[in-house]
Design an enzyme around this catalytic site. Structure first.
Site, PDB file in Angstrom:
ATOM      1  N   GLN A 187       0.863  -1.189   0.000  1.00 54.74           N
ATOM      2  CA  GLN A 187       0.000   0.000   0.000  1.00 54.74           C
ATOM      3  C   GLN A 187       0.893   1.230   0.000  1.00 54.74           C
ATOM      4  OE1 GLN A 187      -3.016   1.558   0.466  1.00 54.74           O
ATOM      5  NE2 GLN A 187      -2.023   3.427   1.162  1.00 54.74           N
ATOM      6  N   ARG A 189       0.744   5.815  -0.471  1.00 58.78           N
ATOM      7  CA  ARG A 189       0.158   7.073  -0.914  1.00 58.78           C
ATOM      8  C   ARG A 189       1.268   8.090  -1.098  1.00 58.78           C
ATOM      9  NH1 ARG A 189      -0.492   7.818   4.892  1.00 58.78           N
ATOM     10  NH2 ARG A 189       0.232   9.900   5.424  1.00 58.78           N
ATOM     11  N   HIS A 193      10.730   5.790  -2.891  1.00 56.58           N
ATOM     12  CA  HIS A 193      12.172   5.979  -2.790  1.00 56.58           C
ATOM     13  C   HIS A 193      12.852   4.625  -2.561  1.00 56.58           C
ATOM     14  CE1 HIS A 193      11.720  10.272  -3.008  1.00 56.58           C
ATOM     15  NE2 HIS A 193      10.850  10.261  -2.008  1.00 56.58           N
ATOM     16  N   HIS A 196      11.515   2.201   0.101  1.00 54.27           N
ATOM     17  CA  HIS A 196      10.321   1.412  -0.239  1.00 54.27           C
ATOM     18  C   HIS A 196      10.684   0.268  -1.172  1.00 54.27           C
ATOM     19  CE1 HIS A 196       8.900   5.672   0.318  1.00 54.27           C
ATOM     20  NE2 HIS A 196       8.220   5.049   1.262  1.00 54.27           N
ATOM     21  N   GLY A 281       4.782  -1.080   7.240  1.00 51.76           N
ATOM     22  CA  GLY A 281       5.998  -0.359   7.598  1.00 51.76           C
ATOM     23  C   GLY A 281       5.838   0.389   8.909  1.00 51.76           C
ATOM     24  N   ARG A 282       6.743   1.319   9.133  1.00 52.98           N
ATOM     25  CA  ARG A 282       6.644   2.149  10.330  1.00 52.98           C
ATOM     26  C   ARG A 282       5.546   3.187  10.115  1.00 52.98           C
ATOM     27  NH1 ARG A 282      10.484   5.459  11.096  1.00 52.98           N
ATOM     28  NH2 ARG A 282      11.561   5.088  13.047  1.00 52.98           N
ATOM     29  N   ASP A 283       4.781   3.443  11.146  1.00 57.21           N
ATOM     30  CA  ASP A 283       3.742   4.465  11.112  1.00 57.21           C
ATOM     31  C   ASP A 283       2.841   4.353   9.875  1.00 57.21           C
ATOM     32  OD1 ASP A 283       2.331   6.545  12.228  1.00 57.21           O
ATOM     33  OD2 ASP A 283       3.515   8.107  11.271  1.00 57.21           O
ATOM     34  N   HIS A 284       2.436   3.129   9.570  1.00 55.62           N
ATOM     35  CA  HIS A 284       1.584   2.872   8.406  1.00 55.62           C
ATOM     36  C   HIS A 284       0.277   3.675   8.530  1.00 55.62           C
ATOM     37  CE1 HIS A 284       0.150   0.063   5.167  1.00 55.62           C
ATOM     38  NE2 HIS A 284      -0.992   0.567   5.573  1.00 55.62           N
ATOM     39  N   ALA A 285      -0.059   4.388   7.462  1.00 53.55           N
ATOM     40  CA  ALA A 285      -1.320   5.151   7.396  1.00 53.55           C
ATOM     41  C   ALA A 285      -1.445   6.189   8.508  1.00 53.55           C
ATOM     42  CB  ALA A 285      -2.547   4.231   7.403  1.00 53.55           C
TER      43      ALA A 285
END
Ligand SMILES: [Zn+2]
Length: 385
Positions: A187, A189, A193, A196, A281-285
């Site tokens: 996912q 938004r 980089h 990712h 990942g870290r702090d997703h959404a």
């Protein structure tokens, strides 16, 4: 594989339903509700069969489960203003139309009910502050919820990303035709980089295929525009990914910025699109500093093993390390911050705005060029030439 609950009819059935809708009271949906309708119709929200009735709504809000016990962490509701709601009767049907008034679906109204916005905010967003974009959207919503089964005979019209718009049935068929038994969903938004890319490729090492599934529904106005993000993916895939192992498709969903809850929601939606694994990942959404760095990973522990029908793959902070001389994460690199190529979002934005490509260890040059071009277009209006 989990069952797909498509709420869509075609051919003669669609024609008949469309005719029936013409005689019903019609409600025009907001952009956000329209993307929910689209995902409901194509089975992206399976097992939901429509907008939530009160029991499912309260179950989702308070306990992350529907009234039948299935996991579901996000309210999927249709809100009407008091005037519209007054003309809607329980046990009757209404038509649902897009913003231009084109009817797309029929909703069998099972229930009309009020709701507690602050309860929803506290549970779903973990805050009642209106500075949070998800809370702000919730508080600006109308006051009456309408729940009931939805049957769609049309889908919202889209002019953009036509070749990337696949339904869950279509992505599942594509995975099967490629012989992929395991597929990881990603996912995003944000522009892509090296960090990712590294996470995606780490995941791809252990599964058959990768579904890159950027969200192209409503996002915050300061997020990078979806068409720019898609161009970044196109140049990245063309230059650095094996075509036979990756499928790029778009997710029409709107961002809710609900952090942990939304991570589970994103995972369930990708399960419906046929993924077996999902990257968290870290702090997703997340947004601002409303959520702890790993909250979106820890929330998965609140579900029984196997309950979600998709396996989350958790990743820590990743970067290029000059001493390791490769991409790494805080899990795998022993060196200090000086060896690591780390830039803040603000730093990157400033560089791109100034026409400067970030270091090759941070961004692929092809991607950087797309972003620079997009920034320049924004600062130099075409009519100024
Ligand atoms: Zn290192």
């Amino acid at each position: 594989m989990s069952d797909l609950n498509e709420l869509f009819v075609t051919g003669a059935q669609a024609g008949a339903l469309c005719e029936r809708a013409a005689g019903l009271p019609v409600v025009r949906l907001s952009a956000r509700s329209l993307s929910d309708l689209e995902l409901l119709a194509m089975g992206g929200y399976s097992p939901l069969d429509g907008f939530m009735t009160r029991a499912d709504y309260l179950g989702a809000v308070q306990d992350m489960h529907l009234s039948n016990g299935e996991p579901w962490p996000m309210p999927i509701t249709l809100a009407l203003d008091a005037g519209e709601a007054a003309s809607v009767k329980e046990g009757r049907e209404i038509g649902l139309a897009d913003e231009a008034g084109r009817p797309l679906a029929v909703l069998e109204v099972a229930e009309k009910y009020g709701y507690d916005k602050s309860l929803e905010a506290r549970n779903v967003f973990r805050t009642e502050e209106e500075a949070h974009p998800g809370v702000a959207a919730l508080y600006s919503q109308e006051d009456v919820l309408i729940g009931g089964r939805v049957t769609a005979f049309g889908l919202p019209a889209h002019e953009d990303f036509a070749q990337y718009r696949l339904t869950p049935a279509q992505t599942r068929a594509e995975f099967a035709s490629r012989g992929w038994r395991t597929v990881v969903g990603f996912q995003t938004r944000n522009p892509v980089h090296r960090a990712h890319e590294y996470i995606q490729k780490c995941a791809l090492e252990i599964v058959d295929g990768l579904l890159l599934h950027p969200l192209v529904g409503e996002t915050k106005s300061d997020d990078i525009a979806a068409d720019v993000r898609m161009r970044c993916y196109e140049v990245l895939l063309a230059n650095y990914y094996p075509g036979g192992r990756v499928l790029l498709s778009v997710n029409p969903a709107a961002m809710r910025y609900a952090g942990p809850r939304e991570a589970v929601f994103h995972a369930l939606v990708r399960r419906n699109f046929g993924c077996t694994h999902f990257i968290v990942g870290r702090d997703h959404a997340g947004v601002g500093s409303y959520y702890g760095t790993f909250d979106a990973q820890r929330i998965f522990e609140e579900f029984a093993p196997g309950e979600l029908g998709i396996t989350p793959l958790m990743f820590d902070h990743t970067f290029f390390c000059r001493k390791c001389d490769e991409m790494a994460s805080v899990k795998t690199c022993p060196h200090d911050s000086e060896a690591r190529v780390v830039l803040s979002g603000t730093q990157v934005r400033e560089m791109l705005k100034g026409g400067i490509e970030p270091p090759i260890e941070f961004s692929r040059p092809e991607v950087a060029r797309v972003l620079i071009e997009a920034m320049q277009e924004r600062v130099t209006p075409h009519h100024a030439i």
